[in-house]
Scaffold this motif. Structure first.
Motif, PDB file in Angstrom:
ATOM      1  N   ARG A  57      51.791  49.210  48.697  1.00  0.00           N
ATOM      2  CA  ARG A  57      52.614  48.481  47.728  1.00  0.00           C
ATOM      3  C   ARG A  57      51.773  47.417  47.013  1.00  0.00           C
ATOM      4  O   ARG A  57      51.863  47.254  45.793  1.00  0.00           O
ATOM      5  CB  ARG A  57      53.797  47.845  48.448  1.00  0.00           C
ATOM      6  N   ALA A  58      50.939  46.705  47.763  1.00  0.00           N
ATOM      7  CA  ALA A  58      50.084  45.675  47.172  1.00  0.00           C
ATOM      8  C   ALA A  58      49.120  46.285  46.161  1.00  0.00           C
ATOM      9  O   ALA A  58      48.878  45.695  45.097  1.00  0.00           O
ATOM     10  CB  ALA A  58      49.322  44.929  48.265  1.00  0.00           C
ATOM     11  N   LEU A  59      48.585  47.455  46.450  1.00  0.00           N
ATOM     12  CA  LEU A  59      47.685  48.114  45.498  1.00  0.00           C
ATOM     13  C   LEU A  59      48.405  48.444  44.198  1.00  0.00           C
ATOM     14  O   LEU A  59      47.832  48.304  43.110  1.00  0.00           O
ATOM     15  CB  LEU A  59      47.088  49.382  46.110  1.00  0.00           C
ATOM     16  N   ASP A  60      49.657  48.880  44.286  1.00  0.00           N
ATOM     17  CA  ASP A  60      50.441  49.142  43.075  1.00  0.00           C
ATOM     18  C   ASP A  60      50.610  47.866  42.260  1.00  0.00           C
ATOM     19  O   ASP A  60      50.482  47.883  41.032  1.00  0.00           O
ATOM     20  CB  ASP A  60      51.819  49.718  43.430  1.00  0.00           C
ATOM     21  N   PHE A  61      50.891  46.758  42.936  1.00  0.00           N
ATOM     22  CA  PHE A  61      51.054  45.490  42.245  1.00  0.00           C
ATOM     23  C   PHE A  61      49.731  45.046  41.613  1.00  0.00           C
ATOM     24  O   PHE A  61      49.711  44.576  40.477  1.00  0.00           O
ATOM     25  CB  PHE A  61      51.566  44.418  43.212  1.00  0.00           C
ATOM     26  N   LEU A  62      48.644  45.184  42.344  1.00  0.00           N
ATOM     27  CA  LEU A  62      47.333  44.807  41.806  1.00  0.00           C
ATOM     28  C   LEU A  62      46.982  45.641  40.581  1.00  0.00           C
ATOM     29  O   LEU A  62      46.435  45.127  39.599  1.00  0.00           O
ATOM     30  CB  LEU A  62      46.249  44.962  42.883  1.00  0.00           C
ATOM     31  N   ALA A  63      47.293  46.924  40.622  1.00  0.00           N
ATOM     32  CA  ALA A  63      46.997  47.813  39.489  1.00  0.00           C
ATOM     33  C   ALA A  63      47.769  47.394  38.238  1.00  0.00           C
ATOM     34  O   ALA A  63      47.317  47.621  37.112  1.00  0.00           O
ATOM     35  CB  ALA A  63      47.321  49.259  39.856  1.00  0.00           C
TER      36      ALA A  63
END
Length: 76
Positions: A57-63
């Motif tokens: 989920r954090a990777l999606d937000f970072l992207a």
């Protein structure tokens, strides 16, 4: 024979020292820290506490240009 024994003991001592230095570290199992994104202070430590699902989920937000911390909030 004395010099050979001293070298052996020295190497054993060095090996024991190296093992002792590694003993206090926790083993981290998870996705690698996403260094390709701009991270906030403390994000590396936070990343290592997240579950695999939280990391995804954090990777999606970072992207999308957001932060790791914002990924931990509730969806509205």
């Amino acid at each position: 024979m004395g010099a050979r024994r001293d070298i052996t003991l020295g190497l054993l001592g060095l090996a024991a020292l190296l093992l002792a230095a590694c003993g206090g570290q926790e083993e981290y199992i998870g996705a690698p820290v996403p260094w390709d994104y701009p991270l906030m202070p403390g994000d590396v430590s936070l990343w290592k506490t997240l579950s695999v699902e939280e990391q995804r989920r954090a990777l999606d937000f970072l992207a999308d240009g957001s932060t790791i911390r914002s990924s931990l909030g509730e969806d509205e």
